[in-house]
Design an enzyme around this catalytic site. Structure first.
Site, short mmCIF file in Angstrom:
data_model
loop_
_atom_site.label_atom_id
_atom_site.label_comp_id
_atom_site.label_asym_id
_atom_site.label_seq_id
_atom_site.Cartn_x
_atom_site.Cartn_y
_atom_site.Cartn_z
N LYS A 1 -34.48 -35.17 59.66
CA LYS A 1 -33.63 -35.94 60.56
C LYS A 1 -32.91 -37.06 59.83
O LYS A 1 -32.21 -37.84 60.44
CB LYS A 1 -34.48 -36.56 61.67
CG LYS A 1 -35.45 -35.60 62.33
CD LYS A 1 -34.77 -34.66 63.30
CE LYS A 1 -35.75 -33.58 63.72
NZ LYS A 1 -35.39 -32.58 64.54
N ARG A 2 -33.12 -37.16 58.55
CA ARG A 2 -32.58 -38.32 57.85
C ARG A 2 -31.06 -38.32 57.91
O ARG A 2 -30.40 -37.39 57.45
CB ARG A 2 -33.04 -38.32 56.40
CG ARG A 2 -32.64 -39.58 55.67
CD ARG A 2 -33.55 -39.83 54.52
NE ARG A 2 -33.47 -38.76 53.54
CZ ARG A 2 -33.46 -38.98 52.24
NH1 ARG A 2 -33.51 -40.20 51.79
NH2 ARG A 2 -33.41 -37.97 51.40
#
Ligand code: GLU
Length: 315
Positions: free
Chosen positions: A254-255
């Site tokens: 999800k970065r």
């Protein structure tokens, strides 16, 4: 569970953009686990949500997976006995499953809005289903009535349903689905089949024995096991990969702004360097390893090395 059946795993990417490091890590581990077991691997494209699906992304993702050195036995590009391997082409199967569940009185139509649910729900929690559905429409069943908006189809979760799963890498997971999630959606009001329904129908139809995926989906497993049983099947064994953290502590998948596999490819990085970086984050190789191929990782495959995995059960 699935004892005795030959191992069949799958990787089920959502084609919402280019392959992220987190998805590539899940694919690599699914491949390693399947190949170490001498099993088959299926690629299934999960493109059910039209606004989120990016045209061409599925082909780009598969191209990136091949570039990383992964292969599979069945999938959209190689065919197989369970074709089509693209969820948007499997609607008739999901309809059939809905009809089977409806025939057993396990579904009902619900025209509540999100705002209504949020108002009535006593203990809103931030689950993927939103607040637990309070069951407002449950007694109304599938009968047509003047709907206020296009109704969703919900699964009537049996009140006493307690699901206990022995996750191969996360240990025992016990969930009382009625209390913790409530009656979940099988088809949205706009006609889109829910992920929970499609994944169960497909895993059963494709005879999947082993699901290897990110631990962000651990919370979906109980719902999926419940649905599999309601459809007369058995749930696959689950092995949830701990959510791997990047060096800055952010979740890899999800970065924000973390470069996709494609981005790193186009920047000139070579495949063994990308594979090694994934393997380092997963804990599969020492921090000094700069180059690796999936075949080399397979020769040394030991899931108890995965970061965050304490005990391991064989498939
Ligand atoms: N399509 C899902 C995703 O990309 C994975 C579903 C699954 O592995 O069950 O997050």
């Amino acid at each position: 569970m699935s004892a005795g059946r030959p191992y069949r795993g799958r990787f089920a990417p959502s084609p919402t953009g280019d392959l992220h490091l987190g998805s590539a890590a899940a694919a690599l581990v699914a491949w390693l686990d399947a190949r170490a077991a001498g099993g088959a691997l299926v690629v299934r494209v999960e493109d059910l949500d039209p606004p989120r699906t990016v045209p061409g992304a599925a082909d780009r993702q598969m191209d990136d997976l091949r570039w990383l050195g992964l292969d599979w036995d069945e999938g959209p590009d190689v065919g197989g006995p369970h074709t089509p391997y693209v969820q948007s082409a499997r609607g008739a199967r999901y309809e059939g499953a809905l009809a089977a569940l409806a025939g057993r009185g396990l579904t009902y139509l619900c025209d509540c809005s999100r705002a209504e649910i949020a108002r009535v729900a006593s203990a809103p929690h931030a689950g993927d289903e939103g607040p637990r559905y309070p069951g407002t429409c449950r007694a109304l069943g599938m009968a047509p009535r003047p709907f206020r908006r296009a109704p969703a189809v919900r699964f009537a979760v049996p009140a006493d349903a307690e699901i206990a799963l022995d996750d191969r890498w996360q240990g025992r997971h016990v969930e009382r689905v009625a209390e913790q999630v409530g009656d979940f959606v099988l088809r949205r009001g706009d006609g889109v089949f829910a992920y929970q329904l499609a994944v169960v129908v497909d895993d059963l139809a494709m005879e999947i024995t082993d699901v290897v995926r990110g631990a962000d989906l651990l919370g979906s497993s109980a719902r999926q096991a419940l649905l599999a049983r309601a459809l007369g099947g058995e749930a696959p064994r689950f092995a949830h990969l701990p959510l791997v953290l990047a060096s800055d502590g952010a979740r890899l998948a999800k970065r924000a702004g973390s470069p996709s596999i494609r981005g790193r490819r186009e920047a000139g990085e070579r495949s063994p360097s990308v594979v090694a970086s994934i393997a380092r984050v997963l804990g599969l190789v020492d921090a000094s390893v700069r180059q690796a191929t999936p075949r080399e990782l397979l020769a040394a495959w030991n899931p108890s090395r995965l970061v965050g995995v304490a005990s391991v059960r064989a498939p």
